[in-house]
Design an enzyme around this catalytic site. Structure first.
Site, PDB file in Angstrom:
ATOM      1  N   PRO A 178       0.812  -1.223   0.000  1.00  0.00           N
ATOM      2  CA  PRO A 178       0.000   0.000   0.000  1.00  0.00           C
ATOM      3  C   PRO A 178       0.840   1.265   0.000  1.00  0.00           C
ATOM      4  CG  PRO A 178      -0.093  -1.077   2.143  1.00  0.00           C
ATOM      5  CD  PRO A 178       0.601  -2.020   1.215  1.00  0.00           C
ATOM      6  N   GLU A 234       0.990  -8.223   8.963  1.00  0.00           N
ATOM      7  CA  GLU A 234       1.078  -6.782   9.181  1.00  0.00           C
ATOM      8  C   GLU A 234       2.048  -6.108   8.225  1.00  0.00           C
ATOM      9  OE1 GLU A 234      -0.220  -3.309  10.990  1.00  0.00           O
ATOM     10  OE2 GLU A 234      -0.960  -5.354  11.186  1.00  0.00           O
ATOM     11  N   ASP A 289      -9.250   0.169 -24.694  1.00  0.00           N
ATOM     12  CA  ASP A 289      -9.478   0.096 -23.254  1.00  0.00           C
ATOM     13  C   ASP A 289      -9.484   1.485 -22.635  1.00  0.00           C
ATOM     14  OD1 ASP A 289      -9.572  -2.649 -23.213  1.00  0.00           O
ATOM     15  OD2 ASP A 289      -7.451  -2.882 -22.702  1.00  0.00           O
TER      16      ASP A 289
END
Length: 254
Positions: free
Chosen positions: A91, A118, A171
């Protein structure tokens, strides 16, 4: 093209290796995949791949050594092992987009590392990882879904994977559409539940169809992703006709 994946759940990757256009392309030899489970590189009876974090806190952290050994084995199995990118699904990584997919499709593949728990011991990242990629501003239970998305989005761009090569050019986000969203699509029947196919698509007039699709693309992008309109404008990708159409939409897009 070859992808090697370091994952605690290698069976998940049968989705791209066996099914759909990516599965067919793998069977045709267009690309290949190698799967490496960090548990296979442990040395204790419990095949431990994680431990509590130093400094305390919730969750567990993936150990550096099994991950590093798995990456080393993946490198050894590739002709380009010394130069292949090692990409961690994270992330905190840079946002994945179509431009990055197209860039990866021009290469020879990558080693994709799927974190769990984690997080991953930073020393593994410092020693082995060349890039970190995020799917967006949300958190998944692990990197497998992100890695599947990368493989699918890259493989479909390879020559011969799609039945019609023009499909990829149409696309959403493709530079053929100047980075905008794709227009709506219709197929048979001509009328469904009282809703008819737009007349422009039935006209057989190619330039009119292209103009209709461009207007729809502009309208949809302005409504849902105005940031893409601004980016296209800053890059000089909008024509005078595009700008005139956007003025007519209002909503501050002009």
């Amino acid at each position: 093209m070859r992808f090697d994946v370091v994952s605690l759940f290698p069976d998940m990757f049968s989705v791209v290796s066996e099914l759909g256009v990516t599965g067919r392309a793998r069977k045709q030899g267009v690309w290949s995949i190698g799967l490496w489970n960090p548990r296979d590189f442990t040395h204790d009876a419990h095949r431990t791949v994680d431990d509590r974090p130093y400094g305390g806190g919730p969750g567990m952290v993936m150990l550096a050594e099994p991950l590093e050994d798995a990456v080393r084995a993946a490198r050894a199995g590739r002709a380009d092992g010394d130069s292949v990118p090692v990409v961690l699904m994270s992330p905190t990584g840079r946002r994945y987009n179509q431009a990055l997919a197209e860039d990866m499709a021009r290469g020879a593949g990558a080693i994709l590392v799927c974190g769990r728990y984690e997080g991953v011991d930073q020393r593994f990242i410092d020693r082995c990882v060349t890039d970190e990629i995020s799917m967006g501003d949300f958190v998944l239970s692990g990197g497998e879904i992100a890695a599947l998305a990368i493989i699918d989005s890259v493989v479909r761009l390879l020559p011969g994977v799609l039945n019609d090569a023009e499909s990829a050019r149409q696309d959403s986000f493709n530079q053929a559409l100047t980075g905008l969203l794709d227009s709506p699509h219709y197929t048979r029947p001509e009328c469904h539940q009282g809703l008819s196919v737009p007349a422009e698509l039935l006209s057989g007039h190619h330039s009119n169809i292209a103009a209709w699709r461009r207007r729809q693309s502009l309208a949809l992008t302005a409504a849902r992703r105005p940031d893409l309109i601004l980016a296209a404008r800053e890059a000089g990708l909008l024509s005078r006709a595009d700008e005139e159409f956007l003025k007519g939409l209002g909503g501050g897009m002009a």
